[in-house]
Design a protein around this motif. Structure first.
Motif, mmCIF file in Angstrom:
data_model
loop_
_atom_site.group_PDB
_atom_site.id
_atom_site.type_symbol
_atom_site.label_atom_id
_atom_site.label_comp_id
_atom_site.label_asym_id
_atom_site.label_seq_id
_atom_site.Cartn_x
_atom_site.Cartn_y
_atom_site.Cartn_z
ATOM 1 N N UNK A 8 16.403 52.231 5.586
ATOM 2 C CA UNK A 8 17.603 52.935 5.109
ATOM 3 C C UNK A 8 18.658 53.065 5.908
ATOM 4 N N UNK A 9 18.513 53.471 7.256
ATOM 5 C CA UNK A 9 19.519 53.659 8.065
ATOM 6 C C UNK A 9 20.088 52.377 8.439
ATOM 7 N N UNK A 10 19.256 51.189 8.446
ATOM 8 C CA UNK A 10 19.740 49.816 8.767
ATOM 9 C C UNK A 10 20.856 49.261 7.484
ATOM 10 N N UNK A 11 20.298 49.965 6.292
ATOM 11 C CA UNK A 11 21.096 49.301 5.102
ATOM 12 C C UNK A 11 22.388 50.299 5.151
ATOM 13 N N UNK A 12 22.210 51.384 5.557
ATOM 14 C CA UNK A 12 23.558 52.376 5.394
ATOM 15 C C UNK A 12 24.556 51.646 6.625
ATOM 16 N N UNK A 13 23.975 51.050 7.748
ATOM 17 C CA UNK A 13 25.055 50.469 8.710
ATOM 18 C C UNK A 13 25.674 49.417 8.206
ATOM 19 N N UNK A 14 24.706 48.490 7.439
ATOM 20 C CA UNK A 14 25.221 47.225 6.904
ATOM 21 C C UNK A 14 26.297 47.559 5.700
ATOM 22 N N UNK A 15 26.022 48.496 5.195
ATOM 23 C CA UNK A 15 26.878 48.949 3.947
ATOM 24 C C UNK A 15 28.329 49.529 4.410
ATOM 25 N N UNK A 16 28.309 50.227 5.475
ATOM 26 C CA UNK A 16 29.485 50.748 6.381
ATOM 27 C C UNK A 16 30.209 49.668 6.670
ATOM 28 N N UNK A 17 29.463 48.539 7.449
ATOM 29 C CA UNK A 17 30.210 47.474 8.107
ATOM 30 C C UNK A 17 30.791 46.479 6.845
ATOM 31 N N UNK A 18 30.043 46.370 5.947
ATOM 32 C CA UNK A 18 30.671 45.738 4.704
ATOM 33 C C UNK A 18 32.022 46.294 4.380
ATOM 34 N N UNK A 19 32.003 47.803 4.223
ATOM 35 C CA UNK A 19 33.269 48.639 3.871
ATOM 36 C C UNK A 19 34.241 48.443 4.931
ATOM 37 N N UNK A 20 34.065 48.345 6.069
ATOM 38 C CA UNK A 20 35.066 48.097 7.164
ATOM 39 C C UNK A 20 35.582 46.877 7.146
ATOM 40 N N UNK A 21 34.648 46.042 6.834
ATOM 41 C CA UNK A 21 35.000 44.557 6.658
ATOM 42 C C UNK A 21 35.898 44.169 5.681
ATOM 43 N N UNK A 22 35.979 44.859 4.498
ATOM 44 C CA UNK A 22 36.811 44.644 3.491
ATOM 45 C C UNK A 22 38.121 45.658 3.435
ATOM 46 N N UNK A 23 37.676 46.708 4.014
ATOM 47 C CA UNK A 23 38.910 47.823 4.112
ATOM 48 C C UNK A 23 40.229 47.071 4.990
ATOM 49 N N UNK A 24 39.772 47.061 6.123
ATOM 50 C CA UNK A 24 40.773 46.588 7.143
ATOM 51 C C UNK A 24 41.546 45.406 6.748
ATOM 52 N N UNK A 25 41.086 44.178 6.301
ATOM 53 C CA UNK A 25 41.916 43.142 5.914
ATOM 54 C C UNK A 25 42.661 43.683 4.587
ATOM 55 N N UNK A 26 42.208 44.273 3.729
ATOM 56 C CA UNK A 26 43.123 44.651 2.392
ATOM 57 C C UNK A 26 44.149 45.616 2.937
ATOM 58 N N UNK B 206 40.949 47.869 -5.228
ATOM 59 C CA UNK B 206 39.488 47.870 -6.055
ATOM 60 C C UNK B 206 38.370 47.788 -5.021
ATOM 61 N N UNK B 207 38.760 46.552 -4.216
ATOM 62 C CA UNK B 207 37.561 46.043 -3.292
ATOM 63 C C UNK B 207 37.042 46.849 -2.381
ATOM 64 N N UNK B 208 37.969 47.666 -1.421
ATOM 65 C CA UNK B 208 37.308 48.611 -0.770
ATOM 66 C C UNK B 208 36.865 49.844 -1.215
ATOM 67 N N UNK B 209 37.251 49.964 -2.348
ATOM 68 C CA UNK B 209 36.726 51.210 -3.245
ATOM 69 C C UNK B 209 35.270 51.092 -3.662
ATOM 70 N N UNK B 210 35.161 49.931 -4.049
ATOM 71 C CA UNK B 210 33.594 49.259 -4.647
ATOM 72 C C UNK B 210 32.731 49.421 -3.314
ATOM 73 N N UNK B 211 33.130 48.752 -2.282
ATOM 74 C CA UNK B 211 32.268 48.623 -0.965
ATOM 75 C C UNK B 211 31.969 50.185 -0.478
ATOM 76 N N UNK B 212 33.074 50.978 -0.505
ATOM 77 C CA UNK B 212 32.857 52.389 -0.106
ATOM 78 C C UNK B 212 31.877 53.290 -1.028
ATOM 79 N N UNK B 213 32.004 52.911 -2.130
ATOM 80 C CA UNK B 213 31.147 53.595 -3.060
ATOM 81 C C UNK B 213 29.680 53.156 -2.908
ATOM 82 N N UNK B 214 29.426 51.858 -2.626
ATOM 83 C CA UNK B 214 28.135 51.227 -2.224
ATOM 84 C C UNK B 214 27.499 51.824 -0.914
ATOM 85 N N UNK B 215 28.491 52.099 -0.025
ATOM 86 C CA UNK B 215 28.174 52.800 1.304
ATOM 87 C C UNK B 215 27.726 54.094 1.184
#
Lengths: 131, 66
Positions: A8-26, A45-54
């Motif tokens: 679960x820790x690994x999953x959280x880090x991956x979802x945080x990385x995905x959020x960062x990867x969508x948030x900064x370009x947006x 809306x894109x980083x909002x969705x990835x943040x909710x997943x994170x």
């Protein structure tokens, strides 16, 4: 149990990385992309969705932690919330007094401060229980 | 609150990691409880007592200031 926590820790880090990867370009595109209002809203809306997943993944991870680690996370959030409130109060007072510089205290900066507060809280709580 | 976890561990010749595996928590959590930094929940205290085959009262005792 350790395996579940690691997973679960690994999953959280991956979802945080995905959020960062969508948030900064947006963020960059919204500032420099020259997009119209409709496209800007849709893109936001894109980083909002990835943040909710994170956040969902983070909360799920909390449930898999043992009591001590849950307490550390709880105290980290309490400390960071208190620091965030303190900052907001100071900014409010400065704003009313006309002393606030938006160069350092815009919404983008506040986000960074809040994240920093979480890590401050986490460090303090960890020192208390796991030295 | 004081505890006799270290003594009970020594009786069973368990390391903190062994105890952690038996009761399903992390080694750091065992260390935190053993050193008195964290007071465990009733469920965890009962799990510890079961692992050591003793009572919760034998493992945890109130101090004068509690």
């Amino acid at each position: 149990m350790e395996t579940t926590i690691k997973k679960t820790g690994k999953r959280t880090i991956i979802t945080a990385a995905i959020w960062g990867a969508t948030y900064l370009p947006v963020l960059y595109l919204l500032k420099h992309g020259g997009l119209d209002k409709q496209a800007s809203v849709l893109l936001s809306v894109v980083p909002i969705i990835t943040f909710i997943i994170f956040i969902y993944s983070y909360i799920k991870q909390m449930g898999a932690l043992d009591e001590v680690k849950q307490r550390i996370q709880f105290e980290a959030v309490v400390i960071s919330f208190a620091l965030a409130l303190l900052l907001m109060m100071v900014l409010c007072l400065f704003d009313v007094a006309g002393l606030l510089s938006y160069d350092y205290f815009g919404f983008a900066f506040l986000e960074l401060y809040f994240m920093g507060f979480y890590f401050v809280g986490y460090f303090i709580a960890k020192q208390k229980y796991i030295a | 609150m004081k505890n006799t976890i270290k003594v009970e561990r020594a009786k069973k010749n368990w390391t903190q990691a062994d105890l952690a595996t038996h009761i399903g928590i992390s080694r750091q959590a065992v260390n935190s409880i053993e050193t008195g930094k964290f007071v465990p929940s009733t469920v965890l205290a009962l799990r510890m007592a079961t692992a050591f085959e003793c009572t919760v009262e034998m493992l945890f005792q109130l101090e004068d200031n509690n």
